[in-house]
Structures are given as C-alpha cells and as structure tokens.
Design an enzyme around this catalytic site. Structure first.
Site, PDB file in Angstrom:
ATOM      1  N   CYS A   1       0.782  -1.189  -0.085  1.00 36.47           N
ATOM      2  CA  CYS A   1      -0.005  -0.065  -0.097  1.00 36.47           C
ATOM      3  C   CYS A   1       0.757   1.466   0.063  1.00 36.47           C
ATOM      4  O   CYS A   1       1.410   1.647  -0.978  1.00 36.47           O
ATOM      5  CB  CYS A   1      -1.146  -0.087   1.395  1.00 36.47           C
TER       6      CYS A   1
ATOM      7  N   HIS B   1      -3.769  -5.061   0.387  1.00 40.12           N
ATOM      8  CA  HIS B   1      -3.013  -5.453   1.833  1.00 40.12           C
ATOM      9  C   HIS B   1      -3.336  -7.144   1.741  1.00 40.12           C
ATOM     10  O   HIS B   1      -4.120  -7.777   2.403  1.00 40.12           O
ATOM     11  CB  HIS B   1      -4.040  -4.906   2.871  1.00 40.12           C
TER      12      HIS B   1
ATOM     13  N   GLU C   1      -1.386  -9.258   3.332  1.00 39.49           N
ATOM     14  CA  GLU C   1      -1.218  -9.680   4.816  1.00 39.49           C
ATOM     15  C   GLU C   1      -2.432 -10.017   5.433  1.00 39.49           C
ATOM     16  O   GLU C   1      -2.481 -10.965   6.232  1.00 39.49           O
ATOM     17  CB  GLU C   1      -0.392  -8.755   5.404  1.00 39.49           C
TER      18      GLU C   1
END
Ligand code: GLN
Length: 550
Positions: A382, A508, A510
């Site tokens: 990001c 994102h 993750e």
C-alpha cells in the site's frame, strides 16, 4: 441441530490472550467438522477502530466487506480459515449509534430508551443474527475488556439474558482468568480467579469453564481449589500456559480437554479433531532449516501489534519455505540515505509497510532505493508501493519533486494522487477504498507466477492511487504495471523486471494469509529473500535446534 452459543469473558487483566483462546477453541471445533464463527464485542465508544491510532489499538483489520475491525478478527480468520465481516465486530459506539438512529426514526414508538432493554436488545440481536443465518453450528462470542469494568456491564447482562432465552443447554460461558505465581511465596495464587468469578456471579453469570492463564502448570490441588470456589467441575478448569508460538495454543487446549468439555456440555455432534495439517505447520514453525532477517520499515515499529497481520503472514510463508523469518524492525522516521546501508546490510529482504501521512516517508524512500539499487528482494504494501512509485519517478524518471498529494499538495509531479471522482467526494468526507476489489494480473510477472492465475481479489484500505495521467512515464522508464483493477483502470501492482524480486501492491495481501492458505505473494517474497540470503551469506542454518519463536 440448533446453533450453540459460547461466550468468553475475561477477568483481572485484559491482556490475557482471550482472542487466541477463542481462536484456538474455534480451530478445535472446526477440526471436528463443525461450522464455527467468532465475533468480538468491544466495549469502547468508537464506532469502529478505523480512526484509532495504531499505537493505541494496534492494526486495523479489514474484512472482505470493507469493515474496519479489531485485530482479533485477524486471529479468527488465520486460525479458522473463515471469512469474517462487519457482523463479527460490534462496539459500544456502534450499538449506541444504531439505537439512537432508531430512536430518531421513531422506532421505539415514544418509549423511554434505556440501557436495559434497548441497548442490551441491540447487543443480543448482533449475537443472534449470526446464529440465525443458519450458516453455523457454533457462534463464539468474545466479550472484550474486563469483567467488572463499568463499560462491560451491558454485555454481561446481554449474555445473561441470552442464556435464559436460547436455553442453558444451547449456551456455554467460559471465563479466562489469571493465576499468578508469587515468587516470594513460590506459590500460584487463585484469589484473583475467585474474585473475578465472584464479580461475574454478581451479574448473574456462572461460568461453565475456567481457562486459567498461568506461567506454571496447575497441579491437582490448585485445580480443585479453583473448581470448589468457582463452582465448576475439576475437569472444567483448563490451564493455559505460555506457548512458544500462538499456533501451538490449540494443541495445548486440546491436551487440556477444552474442546472435549465444550462438546460434551453443548451436546455437539462432531468427530475426533483432525489436526494433522495443523501439527505439521507447528512443527515447521518450530523446526525450520534456516533463518533469515527481513526488514519491516514502518513508522509504528515500537508497537509490533500495529503490523500484526504482516508478522503472522511471515510465519505462514516461512513455514512453507522451511525457514524462520526474523523481522528486523526498522523505524522509517530515523533511517536516512546516509545510514541506510548500516541499517539494512544484514537483511535478506525489505518490506516497506502501509501507513498514512507524511511522517517517515523519506526513510521509506531511502529503504526502497537501497532495495532497488542493491537488488535486494523488496515488497511494498500500500503506502510501501506508493513509495516505490515515488522513488522510481524521482530517481529513474528524473522527476525530482515527484510525490503523493497526501503529503505534498503542491508537487508538480503527483504520481500518487486522488482520482478525479474522489476529489468531488472528498468534500463530503469518506473516500477510502475499503474491502475486496478485483485485480487482473499480467502474465509473465512475479505476481502471476505466485498466484498462478489472472484474476485475483484482495482487500484494500487506502485513498490515494497511482496517477493515471502520469503513469505513462513509469512505463516508459521500464517499470511494469503488473495488475489493474478492471472496473476503474487503477494500478494495483507494480514490478521491476531487472531485479530479483521487486513487487509493490496497492492492496493488503497480509490480511488474508491463514495457516491453511498462506498468502502467495508472501510465500514468494520469502522464497526470493531466502535465495538472496543463501547467495549472500545472510541465511543462517538452524542445526536441528528449535528456533526461538516470536
Ligand atoms: N496513505 C495511503 C493512502 O491512503 C496508503 C494507505 C495504506 O497504506 N493503507 O492511499
């Protein structure tokens, strides 16, 4: 089978790892073939944690539907391999907001609106909604905060009422408490547990199971004492000891019989838990062949919870690569072009973290530059990806003042900017791109290789985009725009060709990494870092010793 409800409260101190206990119980029930979801009720007045400072609250976890939620939902998803949504996180602020809105719309027909029944009814409806969906055999509800605190009271009362309404046999109350060890007396103390249960009882809630957090094993006499004074059977006293990795907690809870007691008490049907894959994962986490350091460059690094999902995604990806990733926390506020070498020379990969605002940008740019020019595997998430674009625009495309209008409104080269349609909405407030969006991945890229498919969907939480009017310059100068959002033609992924592994993503990744489904880009980034580490003497073999696990 009627949906069963499990309520988990916590006593004495709030940081006992309630979220991990809930997620572990959930994992054990899922492993028995049950359909489970977990919900967190948070007793603070913020409507959601979206605007809370990461120092205060840790990471804001974003669900597929774009809800900004408590980081415990990340644990639920990672442990259970489920998707959560806004319904899985309710705060006092949201409950009051909804009740007040209803009151303004006349929904209460002129009645006096009160904590009981209106607030408690609203809380109950959030719990029951999950159950009524018919999608779950078990709904686990974690009550945030500490029993006895003023703000927890409406929640405890709602749980008390729910137990009456859906029937005792359909609900279970578990209470997590601390059993401290007093070193002077060399003794474990049960008093805090007794008192915390007493406080629960004052609110009319009898726990069925006590999960006792302790640094030392509980012997029979301690268990007996807790059982006697807390009104539970001795088998219902479950010890929760410190574990070398949170992923071992489900296995420890199974050894203590937590899931067996829950199954029995709720009369749940479910086979023996199948935990083979889970055990294999824990084994891989505890016995890696080698270790590498990966730098995490961010501005909240003093507070590791601010990057919770990234750290967990590294653990999942490490296990796949038979390697332990040691995160080297690097503060973006202090890193400069002069000391970047000193700070990053020992890492096998560099991740530049997400974030908001201008603080630490120069440090992030220095880290990107170092990774790019020294050919060290780089992963930008990001804001990290936006920094990679800015660095390239400045140092390769020759636009010295290239920047993002988020932190330099007057730059002549706003390579990161709000899109035109956003600028109009900006006047009215919220413009954040939140939740799942499609991305088409270009074939032949690292990203395509990692996912093995063209259409991916990942979660977002950002406002600014790669500027479509200026992106030609990046391409002219050799940057690969490797993925686009097809609906709005927005750049989602950037890569560099003449580099071992340089990937920046606007989303994102993750957030969706789980034990059973490690995130493909994290797996590939760790693989590339391990290769780089091995070539450059930056990977350390772990000779059969168990690695220290964080
Ligand atoms: N601040 C940037 C934006 O709003 C990046 C956000 C992030 O890293 N999550 O676009």
């Amino acid at each position: 089978m009627a949906t069963k409800y499990i309520f988990i409260t916590g006593g004495v101190t709030s940081s006992l790892g309630k979220g991990i206990i809930c997620a572990s119980l959930g994992r054990l029930l899922v492993a028995r073939g049950l359909r489970v979801t977990i919900q967190k009720l948070d007793p603070y007045i913020n409507v959601d944690p979206g605007t809370m400072n990461p120092y205060e609250h840790g990471e804001v976890y974003v669900t597929e539907d774009g809800a900004e939620t408590d980081l415990d939902l990340g644990h639920y998803e990672r442990f259970l391999d489920i998707k959560t949504s806004q319904e899985n996180n309710v705060t006092t602020g949201r409950v009051y907001n909804d009740v007040i809105n209803k009151e303004r719309q006349g929904a209460y027909l002129g009645k006096t609106v009160q904590v009981i029944p209106h607030i408690t009814d609203e809380i109950k409806s959030h719990v029951l909604n999950l159950g009524k969906s018919g999608d779950y055999d078990v709904v686990i509800t974690e009550i945030g905060g500490t029993v006895g605190d003023i703000e927890s009271l409406p929640y405890i009362e709602a749980v008390r009422q729910l137990r009456q309404e859906v029937g005792r046999h359909n609900t279970l109350s578990a209470h997590l408490t601390l059993v401290p060890f007093l070193s002077a007396a060399r003794e474990l103390k049960t008093k805090p547990t007794q008192h915390s249960v007493k406080t629960l009882l004052e609110s009319g809630l009898q726990p069925d199971i006590i999960v006792a957090r302790s640094e030392h094993p509980l012997d029979q006499s301690i268990r007996k004492k807790i059982a006697l004074f807390c009104n539970v059977e001795i088998e219902d006293v479950i010890a929760s000891l410190d574990a070398p990795t949170i992923y071992q907690v489900p296995l420890l809870m199974q050894d203590e019989g937590l899931d067996r007691r829950v199954i029995k008490k709720l009369n749940l049907k479910g086979g023996e838990p199948d935990l083979e894959k889970w055990k294999g994962f824990v084994e891989a986490v505890r016995n890696p062949s080698s270790e590498i350091k990966i730098a995490l460059v961010g501005k909240y690094v003093e507070h590791h919870d601010a990057y919770k999902s990234i750290v967990e995604a590294f653990i999942h990806a490490g296990a796949v690569n038979d390697c332990k990733v040691n995160v080297k926390w690097v503060h973006s506020d202090t890193i400069t072009a002069e000391d970047v070498e000193a700070k990053l020379h020992d890492v096998a990969g560099i991740l530049v973290a997400p974030g908001f605002g201008g603080r630490g940008i120069d440090g992030k740019l220095a880290a990107v530059n170092y990774a790019r020019t020294r050919e060290i595997p780089f992963f930008g998430l990001c804001l990290g990806m936006q920094c990679a674009v800015i660095e390239y625009a400045r140092n390769v495309c020759g636009w010295d003042d290239a920047s993002s209008t988020e932190f330099d409104a007057s730059t002549r080269h706003p390579v990161i900017d709000l899109m035109e349609d956003q600028k109009q909405i900006e006047d009215k407030g919220g413009t954040m791109r939140l939740g799942l969006y499609d991305c088409e991945v270009k074939q032949g890229t690292n990203t395509y290789r990692a996912y093995g498919k063209e259409l991916i969907r990942e979660r977002h939480r950002h406002r600014y985009e790669v500027n479509n009017n200026l992106r030609y310059k990046l391409v002219e100068n050799g940057m690969t725009l490797a993925g686009f959002n097809p609906d709005r033609d927005l750049v989602e992924i950037i890569e560099l060709k003449d580099h071992p592994w340089f990937v920046g993503v606007q989303f994102h990744p993750e957030l969706c990494s789980t034990v059973n489904n490690p995130q493909p880009l994290f797996v590939d980034f760790v693989k590339a870092s391990l290769e780089h580490g091995k070539k450059n003497d930056l990977a350390v073999p772990v000779n059969g010793q168990k690695a220290a696990v964080n």
